[in-house]
Scaffold this motif. Structure first.
Motif, PDB file in Angstrom:
ATOM      1  N   GLU A  53       0.410  -0.973   0.166  1.00 52.99           N
ATOM      2  CA  GLU A  53       0.013  -0.008  -0.073  1.00 52.99           C
ATOM      3  C   GLU A  53       0.865   1.836   0.030  1.00 52.99           C
ATOM      4  OE1 GLU A  53      -3.761  -0.091   2.195  1.00 52.99           O
ATOM      5  OE2 GLU A  53      -3.341  -2.626   1.853  1.00 52.99           O
ATOM      6  N   ALA A  54       1.823   1.382   0.276  1.00 50.75           N
ATOM      7  CA  ALA A  54       2.955   2.521   0.903  1.00 50.75           C
ATOM      8  C   ALA A  54       4.217   1.770   0.527  1.00 50.75           C
ATOM      9  CB  ALA A  54       2.317   3.734   1.364  1.00 50.75           C
ATOM     10  N   ALA A  55       5.551   2.392   0.208  1.00 51.14           N
ATOM     11  CA  ALA A  55       7.119   1.554   0.360  1.00 51.14           C
ATOM     12  C   ALA A  55       7.341   2.677   0.916  1.00 51.14           C
ATOM     13  CB  ALA A  55       6.867   1.473  -0.915  1.00 51.14           C
ATOM     14  N   ILE A  56       8.875   2.369   1.899  1.00 52.91           N
ATOM     15  CA  ILE A  56       9.411   3.591   2.779  1.00 52.91           C
ATOM     16  C   ILE A  56      10.990   3.473   2.548  1.00 52.91           C
ATOM     17  CG2 ILE A  56      10.027   4.004   5.130  1.00 52.91           C
ATOM     18  CD1 ILE A  56       7.547   3.213   6.377  1.00 52.91           C
ATOM     19  N   GLU A  57      11.153   4.593   2.228  1.00 51.39           N
ATOM     20  CA  GLU A  57      13.150   3.809   1.763  1.00 51.39           C
ATOM     21  C   GLU A  57      13.478   4.897   2.629  1.00 51.39           C
ATOM     22  OE1 GLU A  57      16.086   2.378  -0.216  1.00 51.39           O
ATOM     23  OE2 GLU A  57      13.874   2.089  -0.694  1.00 51.39           O
ATOM     24  N   LEU A  58      14.761   3.704   3.288  1.00 49.99           N
ATOM     25  CA  LEU A  58      15.129   4.317   4.272  1.00 49.99           C
ATOM     26  C   LEU A  58      17.455   4.734   3.859  1.00 49.99           C
ATOM     27  CD1 LEU A  58      14.267   2.314   7.307  1.00 49.99           C
ATOM     28  CD2 LEU A  58      13.587   4.513   6.506  1.00 49.99           C
ATOM     29  N   LYS A  59      17.407   5.426   4.363  1.00 54.18           N
ATOM     30  CA  LYS A  59      19.078   5.896   3.346  1.00 54.18           C
ATOM     31  C   LYS A  59      19.213   6.385   4.870  1.00 54.18           C
ATOM     32  CE  LYS A  59      18.459   5.274  -0.232  1.00 54.18           C
ATOM     33  NZ  LYS A  59      18.298   3.817  -0.536  1.00 54.18           N
ATOM     34  N   TYR A  60      21.104   6.684   5.570  1.00 53.15           N
ATOM     35  CA  TYR A  60      21.771   6.289   6.914  1.00 53.15           C
ATOM     36  C   TYR A  60      21.671   7.826   6.921  1.00 53.15           C
ATOM     37  CZ  TYR A  60      25.809   6.542   4.071  1.00 53.15           C
ATOM     38  OH  TYR A  60      26.905   6.916   3.362  1.00 53.15           O
ATOM     39  N   ARG A  61      22.452   8.694   6.427  1.00 51.94           N
ATOM     40  CA  ARG A  61      21.546  10.177   6.012  1.00 51.94           C
ATOM     41  C   ARG A  61      21.245  11.095   4.547  1.00 51.94           C
ATOM     42  NH1 ARG A  61      28.159  11.623   4.011  1.00 51.94           N
ATOM     43  NH2 ARG A  61      28.516   9.899   3.239  1.00 51.94           N
ATOM     44  N   ASN A  62      21.159  12.055   5.320  1.00 54.58           N
ATOM     45  CA  ASN A  62      20.724  12.654   3.958  1.00 54.58           C
ATOM     46  C   ASN A  62      21.686  13.418   3.349  1.00 54.58           C
ATOM     47  OD1 ASN A  62      18.746  14.218   2.105  1.00 54.58           O
ATOM     48  ND2 ASN A  62      17.968  15.540   4.113  1.00 54.58           N
ATOM     49  N   ASN A  63      21.952  13.032   2.208  1.00 52.28           N
ATOM     50  CA  ASN A  63      22.749  14.022   0.601  1.00 52.28           C
ATOM     51  C   ASN A  63      22.542  14.180  -0.521  1.00 52.28           C
ATOM     52  OD1 ASN A  63      24.217  11.786  -0.198  1.00 52.28           O
ATOM     53  ND2 ASN A  63      25.249  11.158   0.781  1.00 52.28           N
ATOM     54  N   HIS A  64      22.740  14.246  -1.205  1.00 56.68           N
ATOM     55  CA  HIS A  64      22.335  14.535  -2.657  1.00 56.68           C
ATOM     56  C   HIS A  64      22.481  13.686  -3.565  1.00 56.68           C
ATOM     57  CE1 HIS A  64      21.114  16.522  -6.377  1.00 56.68           C
ATOM     58  NE2 HIS A  64      22.412  15.710  -7.234  1.00 56.68           N
ATOM     59  N   HIS A  65      23.163  12.845  -3.231  1.00 54.58           N
ATOM     60  CA  HIS A  65      23.349  11.318  -3.984  1.00 54.58           C
ATOM     61  C   HIS A  65      22.197  10.014  -3.177  1.00 54.58           C
ATOM     62  CE1 HIS A  65      24.680   7.767  -5.246  1.00 54.58           C
ATOM     63  NE2 HIS A  65      25.500   7.324  -3.763  1.00 54.58           N
ATOM     64  N   GLY A  93       4.957   7.510  -1.365  1.00 55.75           N
ATOM     65  CA  GLY A  93       6.224   6.435  -0.688  1.00 55.75           C
ATOM     66  C   GLY A  93       6.774   7.926   0.280  1.00 55.75           C
ATOM     67  N   VAL A  94       7.154   7.085   1.080  1.00 58.09           N
ATOM     68  CA  VAL A  94       8.264   7.979   1.853  1.00 58.09           C
ATOM     69  C   VAL A  94       9.857   7.629   1.959  1.00 58.09           C
ATOM     70  CG1 VAL A  94       8.819   8.042   4.504  1.00 58.09           C
ATOM     71  CG2 VAL A  94       5.863   7.626   3.707  1.00 58.09           C
ATOM     72  N   MET A  95      10.214   8.916   1.971  1.00 56.47           N
ATOM     73  CA  MET A  95      11.716   8.816   2.256  1.00 56.47           C
ATOM     74  C   MET A  95      12.297   9.479   3.839  1.00 56.47           C
ATOM     75  SD  MET A  95      12.605  10.148  -1.478  1.00 56.47           S
ATOM     76  CE  MET A  95      12.283  11.350  -1.012  1.00 56.47           C
ATOM     77  N   LEU A  96      13.146   9.042   4.235  1.00 57.41           N
ATOM     78  CA  LEU A  96      13.852   8.475   5.951  1.00 57.41           C
ATOM     79  C   LEU A  96      15.363   9.164   5.541  1.00 57.41           C
ATOM     80  CD1 LEU A  96      12.729  10.064   8.523  1.00 57.41           C
ATOM     81  CD2 LEU A  96      13.380   7.776   9.259  1.00 57.41           C
ATOM     82  N   LEU A  97      16.053   9.971   5.439  1.00 53.18           N
ATOM     83  CA  LEU A  97      16.736  10.208   4.961  1.00 53.18           C
ATOM     84  C   LEU A  97      17.765  10.926   6.330  1.00 53.18           C
ATOM     85  CD1 LEU A  97      15.940  10.060   1.853  1.00 53.18           C
ATOM     86  CD2 LEU A  97      17.924  11.128   1.619  1.00 53.18           C
ATOM     87  N   GLY A  98      18.375   9.726   6.846  1.00 51.70           N
ATOM     88  CA  GLY A  98      19.167  10.384   8.161  1.00 51.70           C
ATOM     89  C   GLY A  98      17.390  10.104   9.106  1.00 51.70           C
ATOM     90  N   THR A  99      17.354  11.844   9.566  1.00 47.82           N
ATOM     91  CA  THR A  99      16.602  12.200  10.982  1.00 47.82           C
ATOM     92  C   THR A  99      15.323  12.883   9.383  1.00 47.82           C
ATOM     93  OG1 THR A  99      17.447  14.258  11.878  1.00 47.82           O
ATOM     94  CG2 THR A  99      17.714  11.978  12.645  1.00 47.82           C
TER      95      THR A  99
END
Length: 195
Positions: A53-65, A93-99
């Protein structure tokens, strides 16, 4: 005076990280959403893109790449969702890059991204997103209420108040951008004549 407690709401869906290391079925390309939101957790990996129903993408920090990579992954997830769910008007969709959290709305004309916010600085906004994904009515997650689905397949369609049984999906648009045409072979519930 009697105090009024808010009504208890049962969650409509749950979060799962089972998709993080195992690809979902339904597509040749193997993709691994970090977290998925679904009503059907027991058979999530087997049912695959038909029940996401929705996807969540997690990254350990926020940067352009990492932001660009997360956007590309959410776009792919939306494409798979549209291809496998013929009753979707849009995908969230939800993107969580760092906080930093960003919400993504994708429909047949493209994508809209919210401004990002820090979940530690705005915990109530973070909770509203989580609560919305868990408790919101299906129409707010992009489902077309005129098409009923069972086990990921359309079973009936309602048009002008008349309910039709779905016999076959004749055509469903495979890309994201475009008309999003879905053609269903249906029969009137009162007769067996194909429409």
């Amino acid at each position: 005076s009697k105090s009024m407690s808010p009504p208890h709401l049962e969650p409509r869906r749950q979060f799962s990280c089972a998709t993080h290391k195992k690809a979902l079925s339904g597509e040749l390309a193997k993709r691994f959403p970090d977290h998925a939101v679904s009503k059907v957790l027991a058979d999530l990996l087997r049912s695959g893109w038909k029940v996401i129903e929705a996807a969540i993408e997690l990254k350990y920090r926020n940067n352009h790449h990492l932001l660009r990579k997360a956007k590309d992954q959410i776009w792919q997830f939306a494409k798979f969702t549209f291809r496998n769910q013929h009753n979707r008007r849009f995908v969230l969709g939800v993107m969580l890059l760092g906080t930093d959290m960003t919400l993504v709305y994708i429909d047949r004309s493209g994508a809209i991204l919210s401004s990002s916010f820090d979940i530690h600085n705005e915990p109530l906004l973070f909770l509203r997103v989580v609560a919305g994904l868990v408790y919101a009515d299906d129409k707010y997650l992009g489902y077309d209420a005129t098409i009923a689905v069972k086990d990921g397949e359309p079973t009936s369609a309602t048009l002008s108040g008349i309910k039709y049984s779905v016999k076959n999906v004749v055509h469903a648009e495979t890309g994201i951008v475009g008309r999003g045409t879905v053609c269903l072979e249906v029969t009137d519930e009162d007769s067996d004549t194909p429409k």
